[in-house]
Design a protein around this motif. Structure first.
Motif, PDB file in Angstrom:
ATOM      1  N   GLY A  94       0.818  -1.213   0.000  1.00 11.68           N
ATOM      2  CA  GLY A  94       0.000   0.000   0.000  1.00 11.68           C
ATOM      3  C   GLY A  94       0.847   1.256   0.000  1.00 11.68           C
ATOM      4  N   ARG A  95       1.900   1.249   0.780  1.00 10.47           N
ATOM      5  CA  ARG A  95       2.779   2.422   0.837  1.00 10.47           C
ATOM      6  C   ARG A  95       3.535   2.608  -0.472  1.00 10.47           C
ATOM      7  NH1 ARG A  95       4.986   1.948   7.069  1.00 10.47           N
ATOM      8  NH2 ARG A  95       2.995   2.523   8.007  1.00 10.47           N
ATOM      9  N   GLU A  97       2.458   1.811  -3.430  1.00 10.18           N
ATOM     10  CA  GLU A  97       1.505   2.370  -4.391  1.00 10.18           C
ATOM     11  C   GLU A  97       1.410   3.885  -4.216  1.00 10.18           C
ATOM     12  OE1 GLU A  97      -2.155   0.204  -3.922  1.00 10.18           O
ATOM     13  OE2 GLU A  97      -1.259  -1.660  -4.673  1.00 10.18           O
ATOM     14  N   LYS A  98       1.391   4.339  -2.954  1.00  9.34           N
ATOM     15  CA  LYS A  98       1.345   5.778  -2.687  1.00  9.34           C
ATOM     16  C   LYS A  98       2.613   6.460  -3.179  1.00  9.34           C
ATOM     17  CE  LYS A  98      -1.719   5.563   1.314  1.00  9.34           C
ATOM     18  NZ  LYS A  98      -1.832   5.761   2.777  1.00  9.34           N
ATOM     19  N   VAL A  99       3.758   5.841  -2.942  1.00  2.00           N
ATOM     20  CA  VAL A  99       5.028   6.412  -3.391  1.00  2.00           C
ATOM     21  C   VAL A  99       5.039   6.507  -4.910  1.00  2.00           C
ATOM     22  CG1 VAL A  99       7.519   5.939  -3.593  1.00  2.00           C
ATOM     23  CG2 VAL A  99       6.384   5.734  -1.372  1.00  2.00           C
ATOM     24  N   GLU A 100       4.598   5.445  -5.589  1.00  2.00           N
ATOM     25  CA  GLU A 100       4.558   5.453  -7.051  1.00  2.00           C
ATOM     26  C   GLU A 100       3.629   6.547  -7.569  1.00  2.00           C
ATOM     27  OE1 GLU A 100       3.464   1.418  -7.907  1.00  2.00           O
ATOM     28  OE2 GLU A 100       5.546   0.722  -7.835  1.00  2.00           O
ATOM     29  N   ALA A 101       2.467   6.711  -6.922  1.00  2.00           N
ATOM     30  CA  ALA A 101       1.533   7.759  -7.335  1.00  2.00           C
ATOM     31  C   ALA A 101       2.153   9.139  -7.120  1.00  2.00           C
ATOM     32  CB  ALA A 101       0.222   7.635  -6.554  1.00  2.00           C
ATOM     33  N   ASN A 102       2.820   9.341  -5.985  1.00  2.52           N
ATOM     34  CA  ASN A 102       3.477  10.622  -5.712  1.00  2.52           C
ATOM     35  C   ASN A 102       4.595  10.898  -6.709  1.00  2.52           C
ATOM     36  OD1 ASN A 102       1.804  11.197  -3.552  1.00  2.52           O
ATOM     37  ND2 ASN A 102       3.232  10.399  -2.029  1.00  2.52           N
ATOM     38  N   GLU A 105       3.029  11.939  -9.964  1.00  2.00           N
ATOM     39  CA  GLU A 105       2.547  13.324  -9.854  1.00  2.00           C
ATOM     40  C   GLU A 105       3.726  14.296  -9.913  1.00  2.00           C
ATOM     41  OE1 GLU A 105       0.440  16.014  -6.427  1.00  2.00           O
ATOM     42  OE2 GLU A 105      -0.268  13.938  -6.657  1.00  2.00           O
TER      43      GLU A 105
END
Length: 128
Positions: A94-95, A97-102, A105
């Protein structure tokens, strides 16, 4: 044995087949063909040698009906560790995925900034 207080696999293997070792394996109800596996179990540090203390304690744990209890305990602990690993793995996924999204962006923002500044010059201005 070299009196170092440790026994290596080579030293252990040299004594396999001796009457004393045969008696030992019979006493702990273990087939001599399982000697290598026994040594690996006793080599807690994974260094290819076993301290005399680890050897004696390990052999005592292998005697009698306690082996079934030890195996059951080991299986229970393994299941618990696997459940913890699954939980932690899901959290890490989960973390990530957040790093990849950030990062995606951030990449988009960097491209927009570069495009905005590239009209006047090849390099964006530097604030001093």
């Amino acid at each position: 044995v070299d009196r170092s207080g440790r026994i290596t696999w080579e030293e252990f293997a040299q004594n396999l087949g001796s009457p004393l070792m045969d008696d030992y394996f019979r006493a702990i109800d273990l087939d001599p063909s399982e000697a290598r596996a026994l040594f690996r179990l006793l080599d807690l540090e994974g260094v290819g040698s076993v301290s005399s203390e680890d050897f004696v304690n390990g052999c005592l744990r292998l005697r009698g009906p306690a082996r079934a209890t030890d195996l059951t305990t080991l299986m229970f602990n393994t299941r618990q560790m696997f459940q913890c690993w699954l939980t932690d793995s899901a959290r890490v996924d989960g973390r990530m995925e957040k790093v990849e999204a950030n990062l995606e962006e951030l990449k988009e923002v960097a491209v927009k900034c570069f495009e905005a500044f590239s009209g006047d010059s090849a390099r964006p201005p530097v604030n001093r």
